[in-house]
Design a protein around this motif. Sequence first.
Motif, PDB file in Angstrom:
ATOM      1  N   PRO A 219       3.605   7.566   0.362  1.00 12.15           N
ATOM      2  CA  PRO A 219       2.955   7.423   1.671  1.00 12.15           C
ATOM      3  C   PRO A 219       3.969   7.663   2.790  1.00 12.15           C
ATOM      4  N   GLU A 220       3.506   8.347   3.850  1.00 13.50           N
ATOM      5  CA  GLU A 220       4.416   8.766   4.908  1.00 13.50           C
ATOM      6  C   GLU A 220       4.674   7.705   5.968  1.00 13.50           C
ATOM      7  N   SER A 221       3.750   6.816   6.208  1.00 12.79           N
ATOM      8  CA  SER A 221       3.916   5.824   7.270  1.00 12.79           C
ATOM      9  C   SER A 221       3.725   4.424   6.706  1.00 12.79           C
ATOM     10  N   GLU A 222       4.142   3.443   7.492  1.00 15.53           N
ATOM     11  CA  GLU A 222       3.940   2.046   7.086  1.00 15.53           C
ATOM     12  C   GLU A 222       2.454   1.738   6.947  1.00 15.53           C
ATOM     13  N   LEU A 223       1.650   2.277   7.864  1.00 18.81           N
ATOM     14  CA  LEU A 223       0.210   2.031   7.799  1.00 18.81           C
ATOM     15  C   LEU A 223      -0.371   2.627   6.519  1.00 18.81           C
ATOM     16  N   GLU A 224       0.059   3.819   6.160  1.00 21.83           N
ATOM     17  CA  GLU A 224      -0.434   4.439   4.927  1.00 21.83           C
ATOM     18  C   GLU A 224      -0.005   3.623   3.708  1.00 21.83           C
ATOM     19  N   LYS A 225       1.198   3.066   3.735  1.00 17.14           N
ATOM     20  CA  LYS A 225       1.660   2.211   2.630  1.00 17.14           C
ATOM     21  C   LYS A 225       0.760   0.988   2.497  1.00 17.14           C
ATOM     22  N   LYS A 226       0.388   0.394   3.626  1.00 15.19           N
ATOM     23  CA  LYS A 226      -0.504  -0.771   3.596  1.00 15.19           C
ATOM     24  C   LYS A 226      -1.886  -0.390   3.068  1.00 15.19           C
ATOM     25  N   ILE A 227      -2.359   0.794   3.421  1.00 20.11           N
ATOM     26  CA  ILE A 227      -3.662   1.270   2.944  1.00 20.11           C
ATOM     27  C   ILE A 227      -3.628   1.438   1.424  1.00 20.11           C
ATOM     28  N   VAL A 228      -2.556   2.041   0.918  1.00 19.92           N
ATOM     29  CA  VAL A 228      -2.408   2.224  -0.529  1.00 19.92           C
ATOM     30  C   VAL A 228      -2.376   0.864  -1.226  1.00 19.92           C
ATOM     31  N   GLU A 229      -1.641  -0.090  -0.664  1.00 22.58           N
ATOM     32  CA  GLU A 229      -1.593  -1.440  -1.243  1.00 22.58           C
ATOM     33  C   GLU A 229      -2.987  -2.053  -1.297  1.00 22.58           C
ATOM     34  N   ALA A 230      -3.758  -1.882  -0.231  1.00 22.62           N
ATOM     35  CA  ALA A 230      -5.122  -2.436  -0.193  1.00 22.62           C
ATOM     36  C   ALA A 230      -6.001  -1.769  -1.245  1.00 22.62           C
ATOM     37  N   LEU A 231      -5.882  -0.461  -1.414  1.00 22.91           N
ATOM     38  CA  LEU A 231      -6.692   0.249  -2.406  1.00 22.91           C
ATOM     39  C   LEU A 231      -6.290  -0.131  -3.828  1.00 22.91           C
ATOM     40  N   ARG A 232      -5.036  -0.496  -4.013  1.00 22.71           N
ATOM     41  CA  ARG A 232      -4.573  -0.918  -5.340  1.00 22.71           C
ATOM     42  C   ARG A 232      -5.108  -2.293  -5.731  1.00 22.71           C
ATOM     43  N   GLU A 233      -5.747  -2.977  -4.814  1.00 23.22           N
ATOM     44  CA  GLU A 233      -6.361  -4.276  -5.109  1.00 23.22           C
ATOM     45  C   GLU A 233      -7.789  -4.122  -5.638  1.00 23.22           C
ATOM     46  N   ILE A 234      -8.322  -2.914  -5.646  1.00 17.41           N
ATOM     47  CA  ILE A 234      -9.700  -2.668  -6.083  1.00 17.41           C
ATOM     48  C   ILE A 234      -9.662  -2.059  -7.481  1.00 17.41           C
ATOM     49  N   TYR A 235     -10.395  -2.672  -8.382  1.00 16.95           N
ATOM     50  CA  TYR A 235     -10.423  -2.219  -9.770  1.00 16.95           C
ATOM     51  C   TYR A 235     -11.803  -1.717 -10.141  1.00 16.95           C
ATOM     52  N   ASP A 236     -11.827  -0.647 -10.918  1.00 12.98           N
ATOM     53  CA  ASP A 236     -13.069  -0.177 -11.500  1.00 12.98           C
ATOM     54  C   ASP A 236     -13.549  -1.282 -12.430  1.00 12.98           C
ATOM     55  N   PRO A 237     -14.815  -1.718 -12.322  1.00  9.42           N
ATOM     56  CA  PRO A 237     -15.258  -2.848 -13.137  1.00  9.42           C
ATOM     57  C   PRO A 237     -15.271  -2.570 -14.635  1.00  9.42           C
ATOM     58  N   GLU A 238     -15.235  -1.301 -15.037  1.00  9.39           N
ATOM     59  CA  GLU A 238     -15.266  -0.979 -16.464  1.00  9.39           C
ATOM     60  C   GLU A 238     -13.907  -0.599 -17.021  1.00  9.39           C
ATOM     61  N   ILE A 239     -12.930  -0.372 -16.128  1.00  5.44           N
ATOM     62  CA  ILE A 239     -11.614   0.096 -16.549  1.00  5.44           C
ATOM     63  C   ILE A 239     -10.574  -0.816 -15.911  1.00  5.44           C
ATOM     64  N   PRO A 240      -9.641  -1.376 -16.694  1.00 11.64           N
ATOM     65  CA  PRO A 240      -8.685  -2.341 -16.137  1.00 11.64           C
ATOM     66  C   PRO A 240      -7.524  -1.688 -15.363  1.00 11.64           C
ATOM     67  N   VAL A 241      -7.856  -0.749 -14.477  1.00 14.46           N
ATOM     68  CA  VAL A 241      -6.857  -0.057 -13.667  1.00 14.46           C
ATOM     69  C   VAL A 241      -7.404   0.040 -12.246  1.00 14.46           C
ATOM     70  N   ASN A 242      -6.520  -0.100 -11.257  1.00 17.38           N
ATOM     71  CA  ASN A 242      -6.985  -0.003  -9.871  1.00 17.38           C
ATOM     72  C   ASN A 242      -7.395   1.429  -9.536  1.00 17.38           C
ATOM     73  N   ILE A 243      -8.244   1.571  -8.520  1.00  8.53           N
ATOM     74  CA  ILE A 243      -8.826   2.876  -8.202  1.00  8.53           C
ATOM     75  C   ILE A 243      -7.794   3.881  -7.704  1.00  8.53           C
ATOM     76  N   TYR A 244      -6.699   3.405  -7.131  1.00  9.53           N
ATOM     77  CA  TYR A 244      -5.663   4.317  -6.649  1.00  9.53           C
ATOM     78  C   TYR A 244      -4.924   4.946  -7.822  1.00  9.53           C
ATOM     79  N   ASP A 245      -4.412   4.122  -8.738  1.00 11.50           N
ATOM     80  CA  ASP A 245      -3.676   4.645  -9.888  1.00 11.50           C
ATOM     81  C   ASP A 245      -4.586   5.332 -10.895  1.00 11.50           C
ATOM     82  N   LEU A 246      -5.851   5.002 -10.854  1.00 17.30           N
ATOM     83  CA  LEU A 246      -6.819   5.690 -11.704  1.00 17.30           C
ATOM     84  C   LEU A 246      -6.998   7.139 -11.265  1.00 17.30           C
ATOM     85  N   GLY A 247      -6.649   7.428 -10.028  1.00 16.27           N
ATOM     86  CA  GLY A 247      -6.760   8.804  -9.526  1.00 16.27           C
ATOM     87  C   GLY A 247      -8.048   9.057  -8.782  1.00 16.27           C
TER      88      GLY A 247
END
Length: 146
Positions: free
Chosen positions: A45-73
């Motif tokens: 991520p290029e900015s601090e705000l983008e880093k925070k956005i990525v962190e927030a998205l990493r808190e969301i998990y696909d209910p059927e797959i034990p991986v967050n939606i960001y790292d899931l791709g």
Amino acid sequence: MPMPGGMPGGMPGGAQGGAADIPDEHENTEIERPDTLPHHLTGEPESELEKKIVEALREIYDPEIPVNIYDLGLIYHIDVHEDNHVDVLMTLTAPNCPAAGILPGQAEDAVRMVDGVESVNLELTFNPPFSPQMMSEEAQLELGFM
């Protein structure tokens, strides 16, 4: 109620598909489509705000797959504009994914809640379709693909 990108269906969690909070200059604009690589593969991520956005998205998990939606791709593109309006282009593991009515709204809400974000436009796409190669190495290890 239309979903972002014109898909039918509602957005739980109060997400409006980018309606009320989008400034006029960003409303009804299509998100620029990158070369179809998930965001985690395009560099840090290029900015601090983008880093925070990525962190927030990493808190969301696909209910059927034990991986967050960001790292899931599932997050193809994040674009933070100078006015702190954020465009997010995402996909799902399949068009008929049971989480289709949940994950886009959760992702949009998570980005909207990040301190400093002024507005969010989340667009859902299935082009290109999701494949396991879009997962981060950590996600592939977690799911036994490596």
